[in-house]
Design an enzyme around this catalytic site. Structure first.
Site, PDB file in Angstrom:
ATOM      1  N   LYS A  25      39.066  67.486  46.891  1.00 22.62           N
ATOM      2  CA  LYS A  25      38.273  67.149  45.749  1.00 22.62           C
ATOM      3  C   LYS A  25      37.246  68.633  45.926  1.00 22.62           C
ATOM      4  O   LYS A  25      37.330  69.229  44.502  1.00 22.62           O
ATOM      5  CB  LYS A  25      37.951  66.205  45.812  1.00 22.62           C
ATOM      6  CG  LYS A  25      38.825  64.900  45.563  1.00 22.62           C
ATOM      7  CD  LYS A  25      38.938  62.948  44.814  1.00 22.62           C
ATOM      8  CE  LYS A  25      37.494  62.762  46.016  1.00 22.62           C
ATOM      9  NZ  LYS A  25      37.962  62.504  47.520  1.00 22.62           N
ATOM     10  N   ARG A 100      35.708  55.485  41.077  1.00 26.94           N
ATOM     11  CA  ARG A 100      36.473  54.816  42.580  1.00 26.94           C
ATOM     12  C   ARG A 100      37.237  53.632  42.302  1.00 26.94           C
ATOM     13  O   ARG A 100      37.718  53.757  42.936  1.00 26.94           O
ATOM     14  CB  ARG A 100      36.154  54.970  43.221  1.00 26.94           C
ATOM     15  CG  ARG A 100      35.862  56.262  44.402  1.00 26.94           C
ATOM     16  CD  ARG A 100      34.749  56.452  45.527  1.00 26.94           C
ATOM     17  NE  ARG A 100      34.552  56.431  46.562  1.00 26.94           N
ATOM     18  CZ  ARG A 100      34.562  58.142  46.383  1.00 26.94           C
ATOM     19  NH1 ARG A 100      33.894  58.810  45.832  1.00 26.94           N
ATOM     20  NH2 ARG A 100      34.270  58.548  47.876  1.00 26.94           N
ATOM     21  N   ARG A 139      34.836  69.007  59.471  1.00 24.05           N
ATOM     22  CA  ARG A 139      34.318  69.421  58.727  1.00 24.05           C
ATOM     23  C   ARG A 139      33.037  70.117  58.631  1.00 24.05           C
ATOM     24  O   ARG A 139      31.962  68.957  58.689  1.00 24.05           O
ATOM     25  CB  ARG A 139      34.773  69.302  57.111  1.00 24.05           C
ATOM     26  CG  ARG A 139      34.859  68.232  56.275  1.00 24.05           C
ATOM     27  CD  ARG A 139      35.271  67.553  55.605  1.00 24.05           C
ATOM     28  NE  ARG A 139      35.032  66.333  55.047  1.00 24.05           N
ATOM     29  CZ  ARG A 139      35.207  65.903  53.549  1.00 24.05           C
ATOM     30  NH1 ARG A 139      36.313  66.111  52.964  1.00 24.05           N
ATOM     31  NH2 ARG A 139      34.672  64.906  53.124  1.00 24.05           N
ATOM     32  N   ARG A 173      28.192  66.540  56.878  1.00 25.01           N
ATOM     33  CA  ARG A 173      28.081  64.655  56.744  1.00 25.01           C
ATOM     34  C   ARG A 173      27.506  63.799  57.522  1.00 25.01           C
ATOM     35  O   ARG A 173      28.536  63.591  58.837  1.00 25.01           O
ATOM     36  CB  ARG A 173      29.187  64.494  55.663  1.00 25.01           C
ATOM     37  CG  ARG A 173      28.557  65.179  54.556  1.00 25.01           C
ATOM     38  CD  ARG A 173      29.464  65.275  53.112  1.00 25.01           C
ATOM     39  NE  ARG A 173      30.515  62.940  53.485  1.00 25.01           N
ATOM     40  CZ  ARG A 173      31.210  63.436  52.255  1.00 25.01           C
ATOM     41  NH1 ARG A 173      31.589  63.930  50.953  1.00 25.01           N
ATOM     42  NH2 ARG A 173      31.299  61.784  52.267  1.00 25.01           N
ATOM     43  N   ARG A 184      36.877  54.699  54.746  1.00 25.21           N
ATOM     44  CA  ARG A 184      36.430  55.406  53.754  1.00 25.21           C
ATOM     45  C   ARG A 184      37.859  55.135  52.965  1.00 25.21           C
ATOM     46  O   ARG A 184      38.621  55.342  52.110  1.00 25.21           O
ATOM     47  CB  ARG A 184      36.250  57.089  53.874  1.00 25.21           C
ATOM     48  CG  ARG A 184      34.535  56.823  53.653  1.00 25.21           C
ATOM     49  CD  ARG A 184      33.988  57.588  54.127  1.00 25.21           C
ATOM     50  NE  ARG A 184      34.064  59.055  53.285  1.00 25.21           N
ATOM     51  CZ  ARG A 184      33.379  60.352  53.886  1.00 25.21           C
ATOM     52  NH1 ARG A 184      33.687  60.225  55.375  1.00 25.21           N
ATOM     53  NH2 ARG A 184      34.303  61.500  52.917  1.00 25.21           N
TER      54      ARG A 184
HETATM   55  P1  AMP Z   1      32.101  61.301  48.502  1.00 27.16           P
HETATM   56  O1  AMP Z   1      31.424  62.151  48.680  1.00 27.16           O
HETATM   57  O2  AMP Z   1      33.390  61.497  47.522  1.00 27.16           O
HETATM   58  O3  AMP Z   1      33.076  61.629  49.566  1.00 27.16           O
HETATM   59  O4  AMP Z   1      31.503  59.949  48.745  1.00 27.16           O
HETATM   60  C1  AMP Z   1      30.331  59.464  49.773  1.00 27.16           C
HETATM   61  C2  AMP Z   1      30.572  58.309  49.741  1.00 27.16           C
HETATM   62  O5  AMP Z   1      29.352  58.192  48.364  1.00 27.16           O
HETATM   63  C3  AMP Z   1      30.959  57.386  49.584  1.00 27.16           C
HETATM   64  O6  AMP Z   1      32.141  56.866  50.249  1.00 27.16           O
HETATM   65  C4  AMP Z   1      31.041  56.173  48.794  1.00 27.16           C
HETATM   66  O7  AMP Z   1      29.992  55.157  49.956  1.00 27.16           O
HETATM   67  C5  AMP Z   1      30.422  56.568  47.826  1.00 27.16           C
HETATM   68  N1  AMP Z   1      30.104  56.938  46.939  1.00 27.16           N
HETATM   69  C6  AMP Z   1      30.358  58.276  46.294  1.00 27.16           C
HETATM   70  N2  AMP Z   1      31.213  57.906  44.621  1.00 27.16           N
HETATM   71  C7  AMP Z   1      31.247  56.531  44.648  1.00 27.16           C
HETATM   72  C8  AMP Z   1      32.328  56.093  43.767  1.00 27.16           C
HETATM   73  N3  AMP Z   1      32.502  56.411  42.480  1.00 27.16           N
HETATM   74  N4  AMP Z   1      32.226  54.392  43.390  1.00 27.16           N
HETATM   75  C9  AMP Z   1      31.346  53.758  44.675  1.00 27.16           C
HETATM   76  N5  AMP Z   1      30.633  54.779  46.324  1.00 27.16           N
HETATM   77  C10 AMP Z   1      31.031  55.932  45.841  1.00 27.16           C
END
Ligand code: AMP
Length: 230
Positions: A25, A100, A139, A173, A184
């Site tokens: 994404k 989400r 990554r 990360r 996740r």
């Molecule tokens: P990402 O960078 O999109 O993989 O997000 C990293 C982490 O941030 C996720 O595993 C969640 O803990 C939190 N997170 C990001 N976006 C959301 C969302 N829309 N709703 C809830 N938690 C989120």
């Protein structure tokens, strides 16, 4: 008098990229920025910035993120709304990692409806779960420009130097471990995958095979965006 019809049809696009961690994404959102002048809004990036800045929202989100769970809708919506109120949203936005949950999707619909807008398209990146663990666990990104790399699939042309900006600092990360990725993925299937049928019912779902190479996926997404964006 203002032409209401013209105002509605020229509203900036709102695209959603759906897919589990590792589906690409972020990579594809950055390519859409380059190809179409859209702006990537990643709730993960916004939350990581809040954690780094030590804001109240960041402090509340930190432990949940480290465990691979979902941060509360309340925190995520507040942080996203704040970002969406800024004036620099280009020709439209690509939501990366949001919504989400179905609650977030409904809240987004309400938020957009207040200014006579709606989601333009939700693009679902389809992948195999098992492959995602390998993709995410290796990554890392350039600390300067955010270009993505991978220990096995995409190394910089010259070791230690970013292909895009020449930077020499890279970061990983904290939640990109195999164990956290499994959590996740569980959260994705339980709470986010239902959004695929949510947007299918609204007739705005597009699907892309995201197991292909990055350039093919980029072309397929570009084809969709060209069709759906005014
Ligand atoms: P990402 O960078 O999109 O993989 O997000 C990293 C982490 O941030 C996720 O595993 C969640 O803990 C939190 N997170 C990001 N976006 C959301 C969302 N829309 N709703 C809830 N938690 C989120």
């Amino acid at each position: 008098m203002m032409d209401v019809q013209a105002t509605v049809t020229t509203q900036p696009a709102v695209l959603i990229l759906l897919g589990p961690p590792g589906a690409g994404k972020g990579t594809q959102a950055r390519m859409l920025e380059e190809d179409f002048g859209l702006v990537q809004l990643s709730t993960g990036d916004l939350l990581r910035a809040a954690v780094a800045a030590g804001t109240e929202a960041g402090l509340r989100a930190q432990a949940v993120m480290a465990a691979g769970g979902l941060v509360s809708d309340e925190i995520v919506l507040a942080i996203l709304q704040e970002r969406m109120a800024q004036p620099d949203l280009g020709r439209g936005i690509i939501l990366d990692g949001f919504p989400r949950t179905t609650g977030q999707a409904a809240a987004l619909d309400d938020l957009l409806a207040r200014s006579g807008r709606q989601v333009t398209a939700a693009i679902s990146l389809e992948v195999d779960d098992e492959a995602m663990i390998g993709r995410v666990a290796g990554r890392y990104t350039c600390a300067g420009c955010g270009e993505g790399y991978h220990d096995s699939f995409k190394l910089p042309a010259t070791a230690g130097i970013c292909d895009r900006c020449g930077g020499t600092e890279f970061k990983r990360r904290a939640d990109d471990t195999a164990e956290t990725v499994r959590e996740r993925l569980r959260a994705y299937h339980a709470q986010t995958a239902p959004l695929i049928s949510y947007y299918a019912r609204k007739n705005i779902l597009q699907t892309v095979n995201a197991m292909k190479n990055i350039a093919d996926i980029r072309n397929n997404i570009a084809h969709i965006v060209t069709k759906v964006c005014p």
